[in-house]
Design an enzyme around this catalytic site. Structure first.
Site, PDB file in Angstrom:
ATOM      1  CE  LYS A 263      32.470  32.743  33.550  1.00 43.02           C
ATOM      2  NZ  LYS A 263      32.778  32.810  32.143  1.00 43.02           N
TER       3      LYS A 263
HETATM    4  N1  GLU Z   1      37.008  35.108  27.902  1.00 45.58           N
HETATM    5  C1  GLU Z   1      37.441  33.740  27.832  1.00 45.58           C
HETATM    6  C2  GLU Z   1      36.808  32.946  28.953  1.00 45.58           C
HETATM    7  O1  GLU Z   1      36.386  33.500  29.955  1.00 45.58           O
HETATM    8  C3  GLU Z   1      38.948  33.579  27.955  1.00 45.58           C
HETATM    9  C4  GLU Z   1      39.642  34.101  26.773  1.00 45.58           C
HETATM   10  C5  GLU Z   1      41.146  33.897  26.746  1.00 45.58           C
HETATM   11  O2  GLU Z   1      41.801  33.849  27.796  1.00 45.58           O
HETATM   12  O3  GLU Z   1      41.666  33.857  25.645  1.00 45.58           O
HETATM   13  O4  GLU Z   1      36.726  31.739  28.827  1.00 45.58           O
END
Ligand code: GLU
Length: 290
Positions: A263
């Site tokens: 990010k």
């Molecule tokens: N929230 C997680 C992420 O942004 C992804 C979770 C998922 O797809 O299981 O890496």
């Protein structure tokens, strides 16, 4: 049978980048192909890192990219009682225990045994190393010392072994062409994984399995960086009596040095690309959706 249900579940800790676009488009395209529904879930349990402005930016970026999703969007931070209840269920089964280890103690455990790291690089913990006698744990809790809840992996695997059909655990992985394979799951490599963090009443692993189930998600599409986590997710689904979704783990987009995009990699953020004139069509092309 109802329609298949897909989801995209970003964490609003920063700007969306090409890797997120690939993930979101993979889910949406598969949903379209299979005549399924497409949901959006904001995984914002990390209250220290998740920011409302990132949530707004995510919604805006995805809409700009041409994605549509069903309302309402589930925001995990609004559902802590649901995760608390799931953790309480594991507790009633005697499968979790409090862990008071500090960051420094965890770092020391890792440097003492670097070979015993879980797939995320955290130390693989076993109850006998960290679990306290019940009275000691109760005293520390009473004194307000913060604690995480860890899954007792040995006991969890015993539950798995004792169920009809024995101790085999696997998940279904569906390829982009629709071929499905069963993959053997090895949850033990996670050790006594954290189920409830010290600072919030959930962990990623708990929240994701609880929400995929209550949102009726039948197809989990996400990056290969979460492939190993699926072993633990299958185990939690089994322990909590939740239905089993099908998984599709897509390739990762890497930077010039072969590292997964993060990010903080500003140059590949959708906003940065958009500011230099990239169109949604170009983003689709860059992610292989041409
Ligand atoms: N929230 C997680 C992420 O942004 C992804 C979770 C998922 O797809 O299981 O890496």
């Amino acid at each position: 049978m109802g329609k298949p249900v897909f989801r995209f579940a970003p964490s609003p800790n920063g700007e969306l980048h090409l890797g997120h676009a690939l993930s979101a488009l993979t889910g949406l395209e598969m949903a379209r192909r299979l005549g399924g529904r497409f949901l959006l879930r904001i995984e914002d349990i990390d209250l220290a890192r998740a920011r409302p402005e990132h949530v707004e930016a995510i919604l805006e970026d995805l809409a700009w990219l041409g994605l549509t999703w069903e309302e309402p969007v589930l925001r995990q931070s609004e559902h802590f009682p649901v995760y608390r209840e799931a953790a309480a269920r594991l507790d009633r089964l005697g499968l979790v225990y409090p862990c008071f280890m500090t960051r420094a103690e965890l770092a020391a455990a890792l440097s003492a045994r670097p070979q015993a790291a879980d797939p995320d690089g955290a130390p693989r913990i076993a109850r006998h190393e960290t679990g306290l006698a019940p009275q000691e744990a109760a005293a520390r809790m009473a004194s307000g010392q913060p604690f995480a809840l860890r899954l007792d992996m040995t006991r969890a695997l015993a539950v798995l072994r004792d169920r009809p059909g024995g101790g085999e655990l696997s998940f279904a992985e569906i390829d982009a062409d629709g071929t499905t394979r069963r993959i053997a799951a090895r949850p033990a490599r996670w050790g006594d994984a954290v189920i409830v963090r010290k600072d919030v009443p959930a962990s990623y692993h708990l929240a994701v399995v609880v929400d995929d189930a209550r949102q009726g998600v039948t197809h989990v599409t996400r990056g290969l960086d979460l492939y190993a986590a699926t072993d633990l997710h299958r185990l939690l689904q089994l322990l909590l009596g939740l239905p089993e979704p099908v998984y599709h783990h897509h390739r990762l987009i890497t930077d010039a040095s072969g590292r997964k995009l993060s990010k903080s990699a500003r140059d590949t953020s959708l906003r940065a690309l958009r500011a230099t004139g990239a169109t949604p069509r170009e983003i689709r092309r860059l992610t292989g959706f041409g």
